[in-house]
Design a protein around this motif. Structure first.
Motif, mmCIF file in Angstrom:
data_model
loop_
_atom_site.group_PDB
_atom_site.id
_atom_site.type_symbol
_atom_site.label_atom_id
_atom_site.label_comp_id
_atom_site.label_asym_id
_atom_site.label_seq_id
_atom_site.Cartn_x
_atom_site.Cartn_y
_atom_site.Cartn_z
ATOM 1 N N ASP A 20 0.015 7.369 -1.300
ATOM 2 C CA ASP A 20 0.916 8.493 -1.610
ATOM 3 C C ASP A 20 0.919 9.501 -0.459
ATOM 4 O O ASP A 20 -0.112 9.769 0.159
ATOM 5 C CB ASP A 20 0.466 9.223 -2.872
ATOM 6 C CG ASP A 20 0.726 8.429 -4.144
ATOM 7 O OD1 ASP A 20 1.304 7.337 -4.050
ATOM 8 O OD2 ASP A 20 0.339 8.914 -5.229
ATOM 9 N N THR A 21 2.083 10.075 -0.187
ATOM 10 C CA THR A 21 2.209 11.181 0.765
ATOM 11 C C THR A 21 3.027 12.275 0.105
ATOM 12 O O THR A 21 4.178 12.046 -0.270
ATOM 13 C CB THR A 21 2.886 10.734 2.067
ATOM 14 O OG1 THR A 21 2.076 9.745 2.711
ATOM 15 C CG2 THR A 21 3.055 11.919 3.009
ATOM 16 N N LEU A 22 2.432 13.444 -0.030
ATOM 17 C CA LEU A 22 3.088 14.573 -0.671
ATOM 18 C C LEU A 22 3.190 15.711 0.335
ATOM 19 O O LEU A 22 2.189 16.094 0.952
ATOM 20 C CB LEU A 22 2.313 15.044 -1.899
ATOM 21 C CG LEU A 22 2.422 14.216 -3.185
ATOM 22 C CD1 LEU A 22 1.781 12.846 -3.021
ATOM 23 C CD2 LEU A 22 1.762 14.955 -4.345
ATOM 24 N N ALA A 33 -4.474 8.725 0.793
ATOM 25 C CA ALA A 33 -3.489 9.602 0.158
ATOM 26 C C ALA A 33 -3.437 10.910 0.933
ATOM 27 O O ALA A 33 -4.475 11.475 1.285
ATOM 28 C CB ALA A 33 -3.867 9.857 -1.295
ATOM 29 N N HIS A 34 -2.225 11.404 1.193
ATOM 30 C CA HIS A 34 -2.036 12.602 2.013
ATOM 31 C C HIS A 34 -1.361 13.699 1.198
ATOM 32 O O HIS A 34 -0.380 13.453 0.499
ATOM 33 C CB HIS A 34 -1.163 12.295 3.234
ATOM 34 C CG HIS A 34 -1.784 11.325 4.192
ATOM 35 N ND1 HIS A 34 -2.505 11.719 5.292
ATOM 36 C CD2 HIS A 34 -1.787 9.965 4.199
ATOM 37 C CE1 HIS A 34 -2.925 10.651 5.949
ATOM 38 N NE2 HIS A 34 -2.511 9.572 5.301
ATOM 39 N N LEU A 35 -1.887 14.909 1.333
ATOM 40 C CA LEU A 35 -1.252 16.097 0.763
ATOM 41 C C LEU A 35 -1.156 17.148 1.853
ATOM 42 O O LEU A 35 -2.172 17.615 2.366
ATOM 43 C CB LEU A 35 -2.050 16.638 -0.420
ATOM 44 C CG LEU A 35 -1.575 17.977 -1.006
ATOM 45 C CD1 LEU A 35 -0.140 17.876 -1.508
ATOM 46 C CD2 LEU A 35 -2.511 18.435 -2.129
ATOM 47 N N SER A 51 16.197 28.257 -3.469
ATOM 48 C CA SER A 51 16.457 26.818 -3.488
ATOM 49 C C SER A 51 15.162 26.073 -3.739
ATOM 50 O O SER A 51 14.078 26.548 -3.403
ATOM 51 C CB SER A 51 17.087 26.348 -2.174
ATOM 52 O OG SER A 51 16.185 26.515 -1.090
ATOM 53 N N ALA A 52 15.293 24.912 -4.360
ATOM 54 C CA ALA A 52 14.154 24.026 -4.623
ATOM 55 C C ALA A 52 14.635 22.601 -4.416
ATOM 56 O O ALA A 52 15.349 22.047 -5.261
ATOM 57 C CB ALA A 52 13.617 24.230 -6.033
ATOM 58 N N GLN A 53 14.278 22.032 -3.302
ATOM 59 C CA GLN A 53 14.691 20.673 -2.964
ATOM 60 C C GLN A 53 13.490 19.746 -3.115
ATOM 61 O O GLN A 53 12.428 20.017 -2.544
ATOM 62 C CB GLN A 53 15.231 20.624 -1.537
ATOM 63 C CG GLN A 53 16.445 21.523 -1.315
ATOM 64 C CD GLN A 53 16.914 21.518 0.127
ATOM 65 O OE1 GLN A 53 16.185 21.121 1.038
ATOM 66 N NE2 GLN A 53 18.144 21.953 0.349
ATOM 67 N N HIS A 54 13.661 18.680 -3.880
ATOM 68 C CA HIS A 54 12.518 17.781 -4.063
ATOM 69 C C HIS A 54 12.958 16.328 -3.983
ATOM 70 O O HIS A 54 14.095 15.968 -4.319
ATOM 71 C CB HIS A 54 11.816 18.057 -5.399
ATOM 72 C CG HIS A 54 12.576 17.591 -6.604
ATOM 73 N ND1 HIS A 54 12.353 16.375 -7.198
ATOM 74 C CD2 HIS A 54 13.546 18.187 -7.336
ATOM 75 C CE1 HIS A 54 13.143 16.240 -8.235
ATOM 76 N NE2 HIS A 54 13.887 17.322 -8.348
ATOM 77 N N VAL A 55 12.034 15.517 -3.515
ATOM 78 C CA VAL A 55 12.192 14.065 -3.466
ATOM 79 C C VAL A 55 10.967 13.474 -4.144
ATOM 80 O O VAL A 55 9.830 13.878 -3.863
ATOM 81 C CB VAL A 55 12.292 13.550 -2.012
ATOM 82 C CG1 VAL A 55 12.333 12.021 -1.991
ATOM 83 C CG2 VAL A 55 13.512 14.138 -1.321
ATOM 84 N N GLY A 56 11.179 12.536 -5.054
ATOM 85 C CA GLY A 56 10.049 11.951 -5.752
ATOM 86 C C GLY A 56 9.552 12.834 -6.877
ATOM 87 O O GLY A 56 10.263 13.722 -7.368
ATOM 88 N N THR A 96 0.820 -1.214 0.000
ATOM 89 C CA THR A 96 0.000 0.000 0.000
ATOM 90 C C THR A 96 0.850 1.259 0.000
ATOM 91 O O THR A 96 0.331 2.351 0.020
ATOM 92 C CB THR A 96 -0.933 0.019 1.224
ATOM 93 O OG1 THR A 96 -0.140 -0.046 2.419
ATOM 94 C CG2 THR A 96 -1.901 -1.153 1.196
ATOM 95 N N THR A 97 2.168 1.116 0.026
ATOM 96 C CA THR A 97 3.038 2.287 0.033
ATOM 97 C C THR A 97 3.143 2.858 -1.369
ATOM 98 O O THR A 97 3.461 2.162 -2.317
ATOM 99 C CB THR A 97 4.440 1.908 0.553
ATOM 100 O OG1 THR A 97 4.318 1.390 1.871
ATOM 101 C CG2 THR A 97 5.329 3.138 0.573
ATOM 102 N N GLY A 98 2.863 4.157 -1.478
ATOM 103 C CA GLY A 98 2.942 4.811 -2.766
ATOM 104 C C GLY A 98 4.085 5.796 -2.792
ATOM 105 O O GLY A 98 5.103 5.628 -2.113
ATOM 106 N N TRP A 99 3.920 6.860 -3.581
ATOM 107 C CA TRP A 99 4.942 7.897 -3.651
ATOM 108 C C TRP A 99 5.102 8.567 -2.290
ATOM 109 O O TRP A 99 4.137 8.953 -1.655
ATOM 110 C CB TRP A 99 4.540 8.961 -4.671
ATOM 111 C CG TRP A 99 4.615 8.549 -6.108
ATOM 112 C CD1 TRP A 99 3.576 8.364 -6.969
ATOM 113 C CD2 TRP A 99 5.802 8.290 -6.864
ATOM 114 N NE1 TRP A 99 4.033 8.016 -8.209
ATOM 115 C CE2 TRP A 99 5.396 7.958 -8.172
ATOM 116 C CE3 TRP A 99 7.170 8.317 -6.547
ATOM 117 C CZ2 TRP A 99 6.305 7.658 -9.171
ATOM 118 C CZ3 TRP A 99 8.073 8.007 -7.550
ATOM 119 C CH2 TRP A 99 7.645 7.679 -8.842
ATOM 120 N N GLN A 100 6.338 8.727 -1.863
ATOM 121 C CA GLN A 100 6.656 9.528 -0.679
ATOM 122 C C GLN A 100 7.443 10.732 -1.205
ATOM 123 O O GLN A 100 8.665 10.682 -1.323
ATOM 124 C CB GLN A 100 7.470 8.716 0.329
ATOM 125 C CG GLN A 100 6.836 7.375 0.696
ATOM 126 C CD GLN A 100 5.458 7.519 1.317
ATOM 127 O OE1 GLN A 100 5.300 8.163 2.352
ATOM 128 N NE2 GLN A 100 4.452 6.918 0.691
#
Length: 274
Positions: free
Chosen positions: A67-69, A99-101, A32-37, A10-14
């Motif tokens: 997903d968690t964003l 799903a979390h935003l 700065s713009a730091q991103h993961v995923g 059930t783990t989606g995009w983190q």
């Protein structure tokens, strides 16, 4: 262990995105713009001088259960940023995972944020939890909106099952100005009178004449809209079954108030015209 059935994945995009803006000399820079995923942004551009316009890109194909964003935006003093998106955000059907935003915005002295995303569509069966928090300084300026679409009304598909939990907060110098929660589940849409479109707009700092100007724009929603002014925070809310009316009225209100809250004339992002 042999014979033990495998657990369902059930783990989606983190995914996370942290944006930091500064204004060293009358021009707002993306420091700065730091991103993961799969969360990212396009290159900033400047169609109206020193104001930074930025397009935020959500995951391709939409957001699914698991997903968690996390999005964090920080504006240093005197920064002025307009952020929008190329298209709608989509929360798809889930078999159970949520799903979390999470979105956090921090505005320092005399910073101006225009947070103008396109609509967010919740497909039937989506399990969505959203939280947006704006941390304001007394001298900062906020223009923000959100437009939720329940189901896919264009094909007569209602939000007949699934869950939407949303939380909207505005804090001023560490004190709460607005804390609003909404919970819709399993087709029980009485809280929104079964309308598919839910809109909210926020403006700070506002005065009585701003409130009156906004109320004059709410006519197309008839009795399904209202505006309030509390401690200089202007909140506008509406329900509708017509997306085109929603978008037009929201943009009209923003265009009316932008020159009153800033020294900028309205400048609509080009992506809205495509």
């Amino acid at each position: 262990m042999p014979g033990t059935p495998a657990k369902k994945q059930t783990t989606g995009w983190q995914a996370s995105l942290a944006l930091h803006f500064s204004c060293p000399a009358d021009k707002t820079l993306l420091q700065s713009a730091q991103h993961v995923g799969p969360l990212t942004v396009q290159r900033p551009f400047y169609p109206e001088g020193g104001t930074c316009h930025l397009y935020l890109l959500h995951p391709p194909g939409g957001i699914v259960g698991g997903d968690t964003l996390d999005i964090t935006v920080r504006l240093e003093p005197k920064s002025h940023v307009l952020i929008t998106m190329p298209g709608a955000s989509k929360f798809y059907r889930s078999s159970g995972a949520q799903a979390h935003l999470h979105q956090q915005f921090y505005l320092e002295e005399e910073a101006i944020l225009e947070w103008l995303p396109q609509d967010t569509i919740f497909f039937p069966g989506a399990q969505a939890a959203l939280r947006s928090v704006f941390h304001l300084h007394r001298s900062s300026t906020l223009m923000a909106w959100e437009l939720f679409c329940l189901g896919r009304p264009v094909i007569h598909e209602a939000f007949s099952h699934g869950t939407l939990e949303s939380r909207l907060e505005v804090w001023l110098d560490g004190e709460p100005l607005l804390i609003e929660r909404q919970h819709l589940a399993e087709g029980h849409l009485d809280p929104v009178m079964h309308y598919p479109w839910i809109g909210t707009l926020l403006f700070y700092p506002a005065r009585e004449h701003h409130l009156e100007a906004v109320r004059q724009r709410l006519g197309p929603f008839e009795q399904m809209a209202g505006a309030t002014l509390t401690e200089n925070l202007l909140s506008v809310r509406f329900l509708s079954d017509d997306n085109l009316i929603c978008q037009q009225v929201m943009r009209d209100i923003w265009q009316d108030l932008r020159p009153l809250l800033t020294d900028k004339t309205p400048y609509s992002p080009r992506i809205w015209q495509t």
